[in-house]
Each structure stands twice: as structure tokens, then as C-alpha cells.
Write a protein that holds these residues in place. Structure first.
Motif, PDB file in Angstrom:
ATOM      1  N   GLU A   1       0.860  -1.181   0.000  1.00  0.00           N
ATOM      2  CA  GLU A   1       0.000   0.000   0.000  1.00  0.00           C
ATOM      3  C   GLU A   1       0.894   1.227   0.000  1.00  0.00           C
ATOM      4  OE1 GLU A   1      -2.805   0.060   3.244  1.00  0.00           O
ATOM      5  OE2 GLU A   1      -3.070  -2.106   3.130  1.00  0.00           O
ATOM      6  N   SER A   2       0.392   2.294  -0.634  1.00  0.00           N
ATOM      7  CA  SER A   2       1.159   3.535  -0.665  1.00  0.00           C
ATOM      8  C   SER A   2       0.225   4.699  -0.953  1.00  0.00           C
ATOM      9  CB  SER A   2       2.238   3.462  -1.748  1.00  0.00           C
ATOM     10  OG  SER A   2       2.937   4.678  -1.833  1.00  0.00           O
ATOM     11  N   ASP A   3       0.622   5.880  -0.451  1.00  0.00           N
ATOM     12  CA  ASP A   3      -0.125   7.093  -0.791  1.00  0.00           C
ATOM     13  C   ASP A   3      -0.034   7.369  -2.290  1.00  0.00           C
ATOM     14  OD1 ASP A   3      -0.792   7.422   1.856  1.00  0.00           O
ATOM     15  OD2 ASP A   3       0.770   8.919   2.246  1.00  0.00           O
ATOM     16  N   ASP A   4       1.039   6.904  -2.929  1.00  0.00           N
ATOM     17  CA  ASP A   4       1.244   7.047  -4.370  1.00  0.00           C
ATOM     18  C   ASP A   4       0.912   5.706  -5.022  1.00  0.00           C
ATOM     19  OD1 ASP A   4       2.116   7.342  -6.968  1.00  0.00           O
ATOM     20  OD2 ASP A   4       4.129   8.035  -6.431  1.00  0.00           O
ATOM     21  N   ALA A   5      -0.225   5.628  -5.696  1.00  0.00           N
ATOM     22  CA  ALA A   5      -0.700   4.367  -6.262  1.00  0.00           C
ATOM     23  C   ALA A   5       0.265   3.761  -7.283  1.00  0.00           C
ATOM     24  CB  ALA A   5      -2.061   4.576  -6.910  1.00  0.00           C
ATOM     25  N   THR A   6       1.132   4.566  -7.889  1.00  0.00           N
ATOM     26  CA  THR A   6       2.072   4.028  -8.876  1.00  0.00           C
ATOM     27  C   THR A   6       3.152   3.173  -8.225  1.00  0.00           C
ATOM     28  OG1 THR A   6       3.517   5.981  -8.791  1.00  0.00           O
ATOM     29  CG2 THR A   6       1.712   6.005 -10.397  1.00  0.00           C
ATOM     30  N   ARG A   7       3.315   3.261  -6.925  1.00  0.00           N
ATOM     31  CA  ARG A   7       4.336   2.472  -6.225  1.00  0.00           C
ATOM     32  C   ARG A   7       3.823   1.118  -5.757  1.00  0.00           C
ATOM     33  NH1 ARG A   7       6.110   7.670  -3.389  1.00  0.00           N
ATOM     34  NH2 ARG A   7       7.963   8.249  -4.561  1.00  0.00           N
TER      35      ARG A   7
END
Length: 134
Positions: A22-28
Motif C-alpha cells: 500500500e502507498s499514498d502514491d498508487a504508482t508504487r
């Protein structure tokens, strides 16, 4: 202290296979590789694509990491809760074709919220004194 799923946040993370769950930046999300540098607020992950490698810096805050541990630590932890969160599919239904680094019979997947890792690595891995991570 042995590396186990329970003690992983108190160990050196450099060299461990990792995947971002999971990440605040969906590309990660789904990015995987090996930790090459750990700082107070970030993990630098070496990602290999088609024989080429690049290093991606990922903030610990706002991310959830899945580390792969092997051998004796995995044997002791085998059972419920050791399956990879991303082993079958990626968010959005994209199939996950490769298994994580080191995946096999003696593997445990340890999911850690990045906020548990927010500190100087040297301070977090202390075994003496009044460290809050012991």
C-alpha cells in the motif's frame, strides 16, 4: 536476536527483498526489489526490469511494506498470515506473474506499516538501553 516476523522491524533491512503493498502514491503499489539504503524516512529499493536496475526512493510514512524472509525464520513462522498479500493479483485486477525474490518452500511474508520504521535505523536496531523498539 534471530530474524523472525515478530522482530523484523528491529533488524537491519538492507538487502531484504521487499514489495510495496500500500502507498499514498498508487504508482508504487506492487513495486518490488531489494532494500539498498535505509534512512530515517525512506527506503531506497533497487528494482530490476529487463536486466536493467534502478533505485526508487520510497517514503516510509504512508506506505506498507511486505518483506520476504527465508530459512529458519520462515520455518518457525509458517502458518496463517505468511501468505503474500500480492501473490495472486495486483490492485485493479492486474495479474502478478512473478513470485517475490526468494519465494519458495521456506518463505514467510512479513507486512510492516512504514510508520513503525520511522526512526534512525541505528537507533531502531539497538539491543541495549532504553530503546522504545526493544
Amino acid at each position: 536476536m534471530a530474524l523472525t516476523p515478530e522482530t523484523l522491524p528491529r533488524h537491519e533491512l538492507n538487502g531484504l527483498p521487499v514489495r510495496i503493498v500500500e502507498s499514498d502514491d498508487a504508482t508504487r503499489v506492487g513495486l518490488e526489489g531489494r532494500v539498498v539504503i535505509e534512512t530515517t524516512n525512506t527506503l531506497s529499493i533497487e528494482v530490476r526490469d529487463d536486466g536493467e536496475s534502478r533505485v526508487v526512493m520510497v517514503p516510509k510514512s504512508g506506505s506498507v511494506f511486505e518483506f520476504t524472509i527465508t530459512d529458519d525464520a520462515a520455518d518457525a513462522a509458517k502458518g496463517s498470515g505468511t501468505a503474500s498479500k500480492l501473490a495472486d493479483t495486483q490492485p485493479g485486477g492486474v495479474e502478478q506473474s512473478e513470485t517475490p525474490d526468494g519465494a519458495g518452500e521456506d518463505v514467510a511474508y512479513v507486512t510492516v506499516d512504514g510508520s513503525r520504521l520511522l526512526s534512525r535505523p541505528a537507533r531502531r536496531t539497538e539491543t541495549n538501553g532504553d530503546s522504545p523498539w526493544q
